[in-house]
Design a protein around this motif. Sequence first.
Motif, mmCIF file in Angstrom:
data_model
loop_
_atom_site.group_PDB
_atom_site.id
_atom_site.type_symbol
_atom_site.label_atom_id
_atom_site.label_comp_id
_atom_site.label_asym_id
_atom_site.label_seq_id
_atom_site.Cartn_x
_atom_site.Cartn_y
_atom_site.Cartn_z
ATOM 1 N N SER A 1 0.838 -1.211 0.000
ATOM 2 C CA SER A 1 0.000 0.000 0.000
ATOM 3 C C SER A 1 0.870 1.258 0.000
ATOM 4 C CB SER A 1 -0.912 0.002 1.230
ATOM 5 O OG SER A 1 -1.573 1.240 1.318
ATOM 6 N N SER A 2 0.543 2.178 -0.908
ATOM 7 C CA SER A 2 1.300 3.434 -1.027
ATOM 8 C C SER A 2 0.629 4.575 -0.271
ATOM 9 C CB SER A 2 1.365 3.833 -2.503
ATOM 10 O OG SER A 2 0.039 4.080 -2.981
ATOM 11 N N GLY A 3 -0.633 4.368 0.110
ATOM 12 C CA GLY A 3 -1.402 5.434 0.766
ATOM 13 C C GLY A 3 -2.122 6.340 -0.231
ATOM 14 N N MET B 1 -4.607 5.979 -2.342
ATOM 15 C CA MET B 1 -6.076 5.951 -2.337
ATOM 16 C C MET B 1 -6.609 6.675 -1.092
ATOM 17 S SD MET B 1 -8.503 4.766 -4.282
ATOM 18 C CE MET B 1 -9.556 6.148 -3.969
ATOM 19 N N ALA C 1 -12.130 2.914 6.492
ATOM 20 C CA ALA C 1 -10.919 2.096 6.704
ATOM 21 C C ALA C 1 -10.329 1.742 5.349
ATOM 22 C CB ALA C 1 -11.274 0.844 7.489
ATOM 23 N N CYS C 2 -9.359 2.557 4.927
ATOM 24 C CA CYS C 2 -8.726 2.308 3.621
ATOM 25 C C CYS C 2 -7.340 1.685 3.796
ATOM 26 C CB CYS C 2 -8.633 3.628 2.842
ATOM 27 S SG CYS C 2 -8.031 3.428 1.172
ATOM 28 N N ALA C 3 -6.859 1.644 5.038
ATOM 29 C CA ALA C 3 -5.505 1.109 5.261
ATOM 30 C C ALA C 3 -5.451 -0.380 4.952
ATOM 31 C CB ALA C 3 -5.103 1.347 6.719
ATOM 32 N N PHE D 1 -13.049 -1.165 3.146
ATOM 33 C CA PHE D 1 -12.518 -1.502 1.827
ATOM 34 C C PHE D 1 -12.339 -3.016 1.770
ATOM 35 C CE2 PHE D 1 -11.054 1.766 -1.195
ATOM 36 C CZ PHE D 1 -11.536 2.886 -0.541
ATOM 37 N N LYS E 1 -17.637 -9.488 3.853
ATOM 38 C CA LYS E 1 -17.015 -8.577 4.836
ATOM 39 C C LYS E 1 -18.018 -7.524 5.308
ATOM 40 C CE LYS E 1 -12.325 -9.332 3.213
ATOM 41 N NZ LYS E 1 -11.208 -8.916 2.388
ATOM 42 N N LYS F 1 -18.543 -7.714 9.281
ATOM 43 C CA LYS F 1 -18.057 -6.581 10.072
ATOM 44 C C LYS F 1 -19.163 -5.567 10.352
ATOM 45 C CE LYS F 1 -13.367 -7.159 8.265
ATOM 46 N NZ LYS F 1 -12.008 -6.623 8.237
ATOM 47 N N ASN G 1 -11.983 -3.322 -4.301
ATOM 48 C CA ASN G 1 -11.117 -3.151 -5.486
ATOM 49 C C ASN G 1 -10.380 -4.441 -5.772
ATOM 50 O OD1 ASN G 1 -8.937 -0.701 -3.770
ATOM 51 N ND2 ASN G 1 -9.496 -2.772 -3.186
ATOM 52 N N GLU H 1 -0.497 0.572 -4.996
ATOM 53 C CA GLU H 1 0.596 1.350 -5.598
ATOM 54 C C GLU H 1 0.212 2.168 -6.831
ATOM 55 O OE1 GLU H 1 3.404 -1.981 -5.926
ATOM 56 O OE2 GLU H 1 4.783 -0.785 -4.700
ATOM 57 N N LYS I 1 -6.893 8.115 -8.974
ATOM 58 C CA LYS I 1 -7.397 7.916 -7.609
ATOM 59 C C LYS I 1 -8.100 9.156 -7.065
ATOM 60 C CE LYS I 1 -4.892 3.842 -6.125
ATOM 61 N NZ LYS I 1 -3.703 3.194 -5.553
HETATM 62 O O1 PMT Z 1 -2.575 2.553 -0.704
HETATM 63 P P1 PMT Z 1 -2.715 2.328 -2.192
HETATM 64 O O2 PMT Z 1 -1.416 1.870 -2.820
HETATM 65 O O3 PMT Z 1 -3.335 3.513 -2.888
HETATM 66 O O4 PMT Z 1 -3.715 1.092 -2.405
HETATM 67 C C1 PMT Z 1 -5.036 1.201 -2.022
HETATM 68 C C2 PMT Z 1 -5.568 -0.101 -1.382
HETATM 69 C C3 PMT Z 1 -5.569 -1.201 -2.415
HETATM 70 C C4 PMT Z 1 -4.675 -0.497 -0.196
HETATM 71 C C5 PMT Z 1 -7.022 0.230 -0.862
HETATM 72 O O5 PMT Z 1 -7.822 0.590 -1.948
HETATM 73 C C6 PMT Z 1 -7.621 -0.966 -0.144
HETATM 74 O O6 PMT Z 1 -8.194 -1.876 -0.732
HETATM 75 N N1 PMT Z 1 -7.503 -0.982 1.208
HETATM 76 C C7 PMT Z 1 -7.934 -2.096 2.078
HETATM 77 C C8 PMT Z 1 -6.926 -3.187 2.013
HETATM 78 C C9 PMT Z 1 -7.273 -4.350 2.922
HETATM 79 O O7 PMT Z 1 -6.585 -4.549 3.884
HETATM 80 O O8 PMT Z 1 -8.347 -5.010 2.617
HETATM 81 P P2 PMT Z 1 -8.894 -6.303 3.429
HETATM 82 O O9 PMT Z 1 -9.896 -6.864 2.525
HETATM 83 O O10 PMT Z 1 -7.757 -7.155 3.892
HETATM 84 O O11 PMT Z 1 -9.561 -5.683 4.727
HETATM 85 C C10 PMT Z 1 -10.955 -5.374 4.813
HETATM 86 C C11 PMT Z 1 -11.189 -4.099 5.599
HETATM 87 O O12 PMT Z 1 -10.844 -4.297 6.985
HETATM 88 C C12 PMT Z 1 -10.378 -2.912 5.136
HETATM 89 O O13 PMT Z 1 -11.214 -1.782 5.240
HETATM 90 C C13 PMT Z 1 -9.231 -2.819 6.131
HETATM 91 O O14 PMT Z 1 -8.775 -1.475 6.312
HETATM 92 C C14 PMT Z 1 -9.903 -3.328 7.406
HETATM 93 N N2 PMT Z 1 -8.997 -4.001 8.336
HETATM 94 C C15 PMT Z 1 -8.378 -5.167 7.996
HETATM 95 C C16 PMT Z 1 -7.584 -5.824 8.912
HETATM 96 C C17 PMT Z 1 -7.398 -5.262 10.191
HETATM 97 N N3 PMT Z 1 -6.616 -5.840 11.100
HETATM 98 N N4 PMT Z 1 -8.006 -4.102 10.506
HETATM 99 C C18 PMT Z 1 -8.791 -3.465 9.606
HETATM 100 O O15 PMT Z 1 -9.336 -2.392 9.911
#
Ligand code: PMT
Length: 401
Positions: A212-214, A216, A273-275, A323, A337, A341, A349, A359, A381
């Motif tokens: 992840s680059s941040g 988005m 939650a985009c991280a 996300f 999800k 959740k 995505n 990225e 983005k």
């Molecule tokens: O940062 P970029 O390079 O621009 O890329 C963007 C992205 C691809 C990282 C972004 O668009 C994205 O999809 N972010 C979520 C990535 C992710 O961890 O997805 P997941 O399907 O594993 O998690 C589902 C959700 O739970 C997410 O909202 C995540 O933030 C949240 N989560 C997951 C695990 C955790 N321990 N805590 C969380 O809050």
Amino acid sequence: MQLLGNRKILLGITGGIAAYKAAELVRLLTRAGAEVRVVMTPAAQEFVQPLTYQALSGHRVYTDLFDAEAESAMDHIELARWCDLLVVAPASADFLGKMSAGYADNLLLTLCLASKQPVAVAPAMNQQMFANPATRDNLRQLIGRGVLVWGPDEGEQACGDVGPGRMLEPAQLLNNILSQFGPGKLDGVRLLLTAGPTREPIDPVRYISNRSSGKMGYAIAEAAMKQGARVTLVSGPVFLAPPFGVELVAVESAQQMYEAVMGEVADCEIFIACAAVSDYRVAETAQHKIKKTGEVLTLQLVPNPDILAEVSALQARPFCVGFAAETENLEQYARGKLQQKNLDMIAANRVGSAGSGFEADFNQLEVYWIDGGQSIEHAGKSEVAKQLIDLIAERYTRARS
Ligand code: PMT
């Protein structure tokens, strides 16, 4: 449609190569129906002749604090009172420094001091000058006093450098000006957002992370801010400057991100939650650098808290947007999800290929909620973030009513 009909814009131009772009801004503003008066600093006149802006605005250009002719037409206090908005574009490093120090040694600086109306600045300078702590401090001080800071943009500069420091494009500045006169979709809403990767330490020099680059998340922070939200961004380690006006909480590990979010969530109304949070961390971080032995090395991993699930389980919970990063079965996994959740919305995505997701500068989203969904087409983005924020604002407003 005269989007800015009857609006009075005072445009200040300072010394910088981007002064030529201000001519296009005058044209766009007058086409949108605004009445535009231009004020130039002495340095600005080294780059472009006042006559250019006079022709485009249809009014004489103000250049001199002690200009008897201008004084009789409209003195500087009157000019400051006349406008609905004062925009300085381009705003040079020198001008911003003087403005933050409260100088009044040219007409434009005097107007900035004398104006009761909102003042916006569009910084434009060499990237190194923009990165200099003196410039950053000046901007921070101006923001603290309520000055709107628009930009700068990143990219190739007139001097050949590449980086942040370019003035925003005139069309973007026009949009920002328009948004001053229309209500934002998230005016005053407190929005908390996670972005970027987390780093899970193995030993003092190694960690587990992801791509992840941040980009988005930071684009979403900016889009939300433009709609009037008060944004707090909890970010893992990235190489991006936070958008001005966004409050940044920098963290490294998932545990730190969890603690930062829980510390901020109490009075927030929307949580996004985009991280890309690491699902696991190393059970025991080594105190010292692990030595190579030639033997197989096994790391025991234990689960991290699921930040999003924990926020959505709170009794007084904000509107929760997750996300989903998936390589296959996008809708099925994302909807799973959404339900597990207990989210209000989820933006899915496709990841694992070039051109979108991790990225990349571009993305494409499938956004789902319990009884519906909407696609956001493949785009930069910033554009994707803008459309996502529009959609979130619409559904959040509906949920509240
Ligand atoms: O940062 P970029 O390079 O621009 O890329 C963007 C992205 C691809 C990282 C972004 O668009 C994205 O999809 N972010 C979520 C990535 C992710 O961890 O997805 P997941 O399907 O594993 O998690 C589902 C959700 O739970 C997410 O909202 C995540 O933030 C949240 N989560 C997951 C695990 C955790 N321990 N805590 C969380 O809050």
